[in-house]
Design a protein around this motif. Structure first.
Motif, PDB file in Angstrom:
ATOM      1  N   ASP A 107       0.826  -1.209   0.000  1.00 36.97           N
ATOM      2  CA  ASP A 107       0.000   0.000   0.000  1.00 36.97           C
ATOM      3  C   ASP A 107       0.861   1.260   0.000  1.00 36.97           C
ATOM      4  O   ASP A 107       0.435   2.322  -0.398  1.00 36.97           O
ATOM      5  N   HIS A 108       2.060   1.141   0.538  1.00 40.98           N
ATOM      6  CA  HIS A 108       2.912   2.316   0.698  1.00 40.98           C
ATOM      7  C   HIS A 108       4.369   1.878   0.629  1.00 40.98           C
ATOM      8  O   HIS A 108       4.668   0.674   0.657  1.00 40.98           O
ATOM      9  N   THR A 109       5.267   2.836   0.546  1.00 44.52           N
ATOM     10  CA  THR A 109       6.690   2.499   0.531  1.00 44.52           C
ATOM     11  C   THR A 109       7.059   1.921   1.886  1.00 44.52           C
ATOM     12  O   THR A 109       6.644   2.447   2.921  1.00 44.52           O
ATOM     13  N   VAL A 110       7.832   0.830   1.874  1.00 39.34           N
ATOM     14  CA  VAL A 110       8.133   0.182   3.160  1.00 39.34           C
ATOM     15  C   VAL A 110       9.620   0.250   3.458  1.00 39.34           C
ATOM     16  O   VAL A 110      10.455   0.293   2.551  1.00 39.34           O
ATOM     17  N   ALA A 111       9.918   0.285   4.748  1.00 40.38           N
ATOM     18  CA  ALA A 111      11.315   0.315   5.174  1.00 40.38           C
ATOM     19  C   ALA A 111      11.971  -1.025   4.852  1.00 40.38           C
ATOM     20  O   ALA A 111      11.310  -2.064   4.893  1.00 40.38           O
ATOM     21  N   VAL A 112      13.248  -0.979   4.531  1.00 40.70           N
ATOM     22  CA  VAL A 112      13.961  -2.240   4.294  1.00 40.70           C
ATOM     23  C   VAL A 112      14.997  -2.437   5.395  1.00 40.70           C
ATOM     24  O   VAL A 112      15.470  -1.492   6.003  1.00 40.70           O
ATOM     25  N   THR A 113      15.341  -3.688   5.644  1.00 43.87           N
ATOM     26  CA  THR A 113      16.305  -3.994   6.700  1.00 43.87           C
ATOM     27  C   THR A 113      17.723  -3.963   6.118  1.00 43.87           C
ATOM     28  O   THR A 113      17.903  -4.026   4.904  1.00 43.87           O
ATOM     29  N   ASN A 114      18.707  -3.894   7.006  1.00 44.17           N
ATOM     30  CA  ASN A 114      20.106  -3.915   6.548  1.00 44.17           C
ATOM     31  C   ASN A 114      20.387  -5.182   5.760  1.00 44.17           C
ATOM     32  O   ASN A 114      21.096  -5.166   4.755  1.00 44.17           O
ATOM     33  N   ALA A 115      19.846  -6.301   6.223  1.00 53.30           N
ATOM     34  CA  ALA A 115      20.094  -7.573   5.534  1.00 53.30           C
ATOM     35  C   ALA A 115      19.459  -7.569   4.138  1.00 53.30           C
ATOM     36  O   ALA A 115      20.009  -8.162   3.201  1.00 53.30           O
ATOM     37  N   GLN A 116      18.327  -6.908   3.993  1.00 52.84           N
ATOM     38  CA  GLN A 116      17.700  -6.829   2.659  1.00 52.84           C
ATOM     39  C   GLN A 116      18.570  -5.992   1.721  1.00 52.84           C
ATOM     40  O   GLN A 116      18.728  -6.333   0.550  1.00 52.84           O
ATOM     41  N   VAL A 117      19.131  -4.906   2.245  1.00 56.68           N
ATOM     42  CA  VAL A 117      20.005  -4.056   1.426  1.00 56.68           C
ATOM     43  C   VAL A 117      21.235  -4.847   1.001  1.00 56.68           C
ATOM     44  O   VAL A 117      21.618  -4.856  -0.176  1.00 56.68           O
ATOM     45  N   SER A 118      21.851  -5.574   1.948  1.00 56.07           N
ATOM     46  CA  SER A 118      23.036  -6.377   1.617  1.00 56.07           C
ATOM     47  C   SER A 118      22.689  -7.431   0.578  1.00 56.07           C
ATOM     48  O   SER A 118      23.448  -7.684  -0.359  1.00 56.07           O
ATOM     49  N   PHE A 119      21.543  -8.067   0.765  1.00 55.44           N
ATOM     50  CA  PHE A 119      21.136  -9.127  -0.159  1.00 55.44           C
ATOM     51  C   PHE A 119      20.945  -8.551  -1.571  1.00 55.44           C
ATOM     52  O   PHE A 119      21.368  -9.140  -2.569  1.00 55.44           O
ATOM     53  N   TYR A 120      20.315  -7.385  -1.618  1.00 50.93           N
ATOM     54  CA  TYR A 120      20.111  -6.735  -2.923  1.00 50.93           C
ATOM     55  C   TYR A 120      21.463  -6.451  -3.575  1.00 50.93           C
ATOM     56  O   TYR A 120      21.694  -6.789  -4.736  1.00 50.93           O
ATOM     57  N   ASN A 121      22.370  -5.823  -2.798  1.00 47.28           N
ATOM     58  CA  ASN A 121      23.659  -5.424  -3.370  1.00 47.28           C
ATOM     59  C   ASN A 121      24.515  -6.609  -3.778  1.00 47.28           C
ATOM     60  O   ASN A 121      25.178  -6.582  -4.806  1.00 47.28           O
ATOM     61  N   GLU A 122      24.476  -7.647  -2.977  1.00 50.16           N
ATOM     62  CA  GLU A 122      25.365  -8.792  -3.256  1.00 50.16           C
ATOM     63  C   GLU A 122      24.804  -9.761  -4.286  1.00 50.16           C
ATOM     64  O   GLU A 122      25.541 -10.354  -5.055  1.00 50.16           O
ATOM     65  N   ILE A 123      23.494  -9.946  -4.278  1.00 54.48           N
ATOM     66  CA  ILE A 123      22.910 -11.014  -5.111  1.00 54.48           C
ATOM     67  C   ILE A 123      21.997 -10.479  -6.223  1.00 54.48           C
ATOM     68  O   ILE A 123      22.114 -10.883  -7.370  1.00 54.48           O
ATOM     69  N   ILE A 124      21.090  -9.607  -5.861  1.00 57.30           N
ATOM     70  CA  ILE A 124      20.028  -9.236  -6.806  1.00 57.30           C
ATOM     71  C   ILE A 124      20.518  -8.251  -7.875  1.00 57.30           C
ATOM     72  O   ILE A 124      20.151  -8.361  -9.049  1.00 57.30           O
ATOM     73  N   LYS A 125      21.376  -7.310  -7.438  1.00 59.80           N
ATOM     74  CA  LYS A 125      21.775  -6.214  -8.333  1.00 59.80           C
ATOM     75  C   LYS A 125      22.296  -6.712  -9.685  1.00 59.80           C
ATOM     76  O   LYS A 125      21.900  -6.214 -10.730  1.00 59.80           O
ATOM     77  N   GLU A 126      23.143  -7.720  -9.649  1.00 54.27           N
ATOM     78  CA  GLU A 126      23.729  -8.156 -10.919  1.00 54.27           C
ATOM     79  C   GLU A 126      22.753  -8.978 -11.772  1.00 54.27           C
ATOM     80  O   GLU A 126      23.019  -9.271 -12.934  1.00 54.27           O
ATOM     81  N   LEU A 127      21.621  -9.342 -11.189  1.00 51.78           N
ATOM     82  CA  LEU A 127      20.621 -10.108 -11.948  1.00 51.78           C
ATOM     83  C   LEU A 127      19.483  -9.224 -12.460  1.00 51.78           C
ATOM     84  O   LEU A 127      18.591  -9.706 -13.159  1.00 51.78           O
ATOM     85  N   ILE A 128      19.535  -7.946 -12.103  1.00 49.57           N
ATOM     86  CA  ILE A 128      18.342  -7.101 -12.191  1.00 49.57           C
ATOM     87  C   ILE A 128      17.726  -7.036 -13.601  1.00 49.57           C
ATOM     88  O   ILE A 128      16.520  -6.966 -13.747  1.00 49.57           O
ATOM     89  N   ASN A 129      18.560  -7.071 -14.655  1.00 50.40           N
ATOM     90  CA  ASN A 129      17.996  -6.989 -16.011  1.00 50.40           C
ATOM     91  C   ASN A 129      17.869  -8.351 -16.692  1.00 50.40           C
ATOM     92  O   ASN A 129      17.585  -8.431 -17.894  1.00 50.40           O
ATOM     93  N   THR A 130      18.075  -9.413 -15.925  1.00 45.03           N
ATOM     94  CA  THR A 130      17.992 -10.766 -16.479  1.00 45.03           C
ATOM     95  C   THR A 130      16.534 -11.238 -16.481  1.00 45.03           C
ATOM     96  O   THR A 130      15.794 -10.984 -15.529  1.00 45.03           O
ATOM     97  N   LYS A 131      16.157 -11.912 -17.548  1.00 39.83           N
ATOM     98  CA  LYS A 131      14.806 -12.497 -17.583  1.00 39.83           C
ATOM     99  C   LYS A 131      14.775 -13.739 -16.697  1.00 39.83           C
ATOM    100  O   LYS A 131      15.780 -14.458 -16.594  1.00 39.83           O
ATOM    101  N   LEU A 132      13.638 -14.009 -16.109  1.00 44.60           N
ATOM    102  CA  LEU A 132      13.542 -15.153 -15.199  1.00 44.60           C
ATOM    103  C   LEU A 132      13.957 -16.449 -15.880  1.00 44.60           C
ATOM    104  O   LEU A 132      14.589 -17.310 -15.278  1.00 44.60           O
TER     105      LEU A 132
END
Ligand code: ATP
Length: 230
Positions: free
Chosen positions: A93-118
């Motif tokens: 419903d609204h923008t939600v706060a993210v945890t430090n672990a979510q930020v780390s996970f995004y930076n370490e794992i998700i970021k490099e996959l971001i434009n990849t098709k599933l």
């Protein structure tokens, strides 16, 4: 959240017979048990995929307040990781706060996959994306069915940090299933052990080891598999 005197069968196959267990709101709840013991069935009952017997399922949030990462979650293969993340975000419903672990996970794992098709992701990458997407939803209760399946040991720990951060930082309720028993050594978890159609143990790891009279978690698991109910 409590389950009292739950009986459940798939047609003639009885899965739970007078099953009783508590799940703790401010701790990570981990369901363990042998293959086929009924862990996924329990999550399906908690979520409401299988009609909840109201008298047996007490104080669980309604389906609209639960997010459930299924064992084999699948999405449209042509979407990119970014599009899927945006889809999940749009359901908040609204923008939600993210945890430090979510930020780390995004930076370490998700970021490099971001434009990849599933469809181009490996099994483990796909699993990581689905766990991450589930975690960014704002709900009262999070259900993760085998979030470590197909995951390498480094990312396993990142996923556990992420899941724990929902409890510790965001004060969310979390229930997950787990086969990697050794991981319990590094988690502050409330364990619910499903076996023989019952909850055969509930409590923390040291209580489980004590109850099984061993300091080896694999031996405890073996001894408790067929034990009588808690
Ligand atoms: N829709 C269904 N219809 C009939 N039987 C089912 C159905 N879903 C699961 N079962 C059976 O119920 C039992 C419990 O299945 P469930 O998937 O809950 O086990 P589990 O503990 O999650 O197993 P695993 O560790 O292998 O994932 C199994 O014997 C399974 O074959």
């Amino acid at each position: 959240m409590e389950i009292k005197h739950l009986n459940f069968s798939y047609k003639k196959k009885e899965i739970f017979a007078d099953f009783n267990a508590k799940f703790i709101g401010d701790q990570l709840n981990v369901i363990i048990g042998s293959n086929g013991a009924g862990k996924t069935t329990l999550l399906n009952l908690i979520y409401g995929f299988i009609d909840r017997p109201a008298s047996a399922m007490i104080d669980f949030p309604s389906m609209s307040n639960i997010i459930y990462k299924f064992q084999n979650m699948s999405f449209f293969d042509e979407l990119t990781v970014k599009q899927v993340i945006n889809f999940f975000k749009s359901m908040n419903d609204h923008t939600v706060a993210v945890t430090n672990a979510q930020v780390s996970f995004y930076n370490e794992i998700i970021k490099e996959l971001i434009n990849t098709k599933l469809r181009s992701l490996s099994g483990g990458e796909y699993q990581s994306v689905m766990v991450y997407c589930t975690s960014i939803m704002e709900r009262e209760l999070y259900l993760f069915d085998e979030p470590l399946s197909g995951i390498d040991s480094y990312i396993e720990n990142l996923i556990l940090d992420l899941v724990e951060s929902l409890v510790v930082e965001k004060k969310k309720k979390v229930i997950m299933t787990l086969h990697q028993l050794a991981k319990l050594n590094s988690l502050q978890a409330h364990i619910v052990f499903v076996g023989n159609k019952k909850c055969v143990f509930q409590g923390n790891l040291s209580q489980m080891l004590q109850a099984a009279d061993t300091d080896d978690i694999d031996i405890a698991f073996k001894r408790m598999r067929q034990a009588v109910s808690c």
